[in-house]
Design an enzyme around this catalytic site. Structure first.
Site, PDB file in Angstrom:
ATOM      1  N   LYS A  32       0.712 -20.816   0.771  1.00 19.16           N
ATOM      2  CA  LYS A  32       1.001 -20.387   2.138  1.00 19.16           C
ATOM      3  C   LYS A  32      -0.277 -20.457   2.972  1.00 19.16           C
ATOM      4  O   LYS A  32      -1.379 -20.316   2.457  1.00 19.16           O
ATOM      5  CB  LYS A  32       1.550 -18.953   2.156  1.00 19.16           C
ATOM      6  N   ASP A  33      -0.101 -20.662   4.252  1.00 16.53           N
ATOM      7  CA  ASP A  33      -1.235 -20.827   5.149  1.00 16.53           C
ATOM      8  C   ASP A  33      -2.165 -19.613   5.105  1.00 16.53           C
ATOM      9  O   ASP A  33      -1.736 -18.477   4.905  1.00 16.53           O
ATOM     10  CB  ASP A  33      -0.765 -21.029   6.591  1.00 16.53           C
TER      11      ASP A  33
END
Length: 443
Positions: A32-33
């Site tokens: 995930k970012d």
């Protein structure tokens, strides 16, 4: 695991250290970012729920990571064990004159979808983009590729200067003294050159973790795909034409349908290979040995089956060693044009595959976000919480004269929310561009 402003690999490294377990004991379906509040399931082998929850109360624990709802399971999560991602995004400082346009753009995206480009984060945020290094590796220009990696900037000007001096004199002893240990990939390259010999640049690159070195060529594959998808769209738009390749009907196109099928393994890697993060994440990065795009089975569109397919069925190959540039596929002539402009041949892929994982795949040209919703909000301060990560449906307790638009949607794995935002806002999704808009809006 709920995290803020820290990437998945770094978070896994911290988990492994605090729980005294190897990074391979931890499983997750995708990365995930870093920039955002993200939530994902993580499995931990050989750890009790009590030990996991106890980290939240450890005085040395990272305050940007919250661990909730531990459950016992019989199966370790693997890369690709996800259907997709759910996003809730707030666009702040919406001017009254812009709100109607944003609402119209939301309606268009919900109905017609977006071009399924790889997002900018796929190519890194350094001055030397990841795909540029990938092209040099594909051309087997080992020295220039090595030097380009070393030219990638960090947040420390002194480290940047030391790296530039190193590629001038290749004095590894001095460079290793000047570059802190947390810049592990840079140090691995320098130590690799010291070990392999002054002119053995390939040998030094080979000492990088497999996932890191493959990511450069994968970024270049993604860059070529973006160009091919763009050219196909400019030529034919959303129309399905003879010679297109399309996904077979047995492979579902929506996340809801895909729940009913078995998924192939798909590794969502360390996007952009921003290798010089503030923390050392390379121990966890070794988990991701191979990063690959899921390949969808396909049919050729002919005049006899043309009516059976729609825009979201259209595929463009991700070039690799198993990609066929058969003249009957319209994407073949598109790629031939692009490769000629790039100065690359399919033989380059074959030769580079001796050193990198370079099989091909297929990717949808268009994707329609699922469960697309949007809502207007008001707030009074930039720091007002407009989304509660612990209760997605909870209404924000804020008010004020400033306008915002909250959008919520899901995307299949490997599709980028930044591309949805680009269609909504008709502006660049680069970090620099968004910071500029933030400064303008907060005046």
């Amino acid at each position: 695991m709920i995290k803020t402003n820290i990437d998945t690999l770094d978070a896994i490294t911290k988990l492994s250290r605090f729980l005294s377990k190897r990074p391979r004991n931890f499983g997750f379906a995708g990365t995930k970012d870093k920039r955002g509040v993200t939530c994902q399931r993580v499995t931990a082998f050989g750890v009790t729920p009590e030990e996991v929850l106890g980290l939240n109360y450890n005085r040395g624990w990272h305050q940007s990571i919250v661990l909730v709802d531990p459950q016992l399971t019989q199966r370790q999560l693997r890369f690709g064990d996800l259907i997709g991602n759910l996003f809730s995004i707030v666009i702040r400082f919406v001017k009254p004159v812009e709100e109607a346009l944003l609402q119209k753009n939301c309606e268009n995206v919900a109905a017609n979808g977006i071009l399924n480009y790889y997002g900018l984060q796929r190519f890194g945020s350094s001055t030397i983009k990841t795909h540029v290094v990938g092209k040099l590796l594909l051309q087997r220009n080992w020295k220039e590729a090595f030097d380009s990696i070393m030219r990638q900037t960090t947040n420390d000007p002194k480290v940047n200067e030391a790296k530039l001096r190193f590629i001038e004199d290749y004095d590894w002893d001095t460079a290793l003294k000047q570059i802190p240990k947390k810049y592990k990939l840079d140090r691995m390259l320098i130590e690799g050159l010291k070990k392999s010999g002054k002119n053995s640049f390939l040998g030094a690159i080979h000492l990088l973790p497999r996932g890191n070195r493959d990511l450069y060529v994968h970024a270049y594959q993604s860059y070529l795909w973006n160009r091919a998808a763009s050219l196909r769209f400019k030529t034919y738009g959303r129309t399905v034409v003879e010679g297109d390749i399309v996904s077979t009907k047995e492979k579902p196109t929506s996340m809801e349908e895909e729940k009913k099928t078995d998924e192939k393994q798909d590794i969502e890697g360390n996007e952009g290979n921003d290798q010089n993060a503030d923390e050392d994440d390379n121990e966890a990065a070794s988990v991701a040995d191979i990063i690959e795009e899921e390949s969808l089975s396909f049919n050729l569109v002919t005049k006899d089956n043309l009516a059976e397919y729609g825009p979201t069925d259209v595929l463009v190959p991700l070039l690799g060693t198993n990609t066929s540039l058969d003249p009957k596929y319209i994407t073949s002539s598109i790629y031939e044009t692009i490769l000629k402009e790039e100065g690359i041949t399919m033989e380059d892929f074959k030769e580079a595959s001796k050193h990198f994982f370079l099989t091909g795949a297929t990717r949808r040209v268009f994707v329609v976000p699922g469960q697309f919703e949007w809502k207007s909000l008001t707030f009074g301060d930039l720091n007002d919480e407009l989304v509660d990560p612990f209760d997605e449906d909870k209404a924000p307790s804020t008010s004020g004269k400033l306008q915002a638009l909250k959008v919520r949607f899901n995307l299949p794995k490997s599709s980028y929310a930044t591309m949805v935002l680009r269609e909504l806002m008709h502006s660049s999704t680069s970090f620099e561009s968004q910071m500029s808009l933030l400064k303008e809006g907060s005046k």
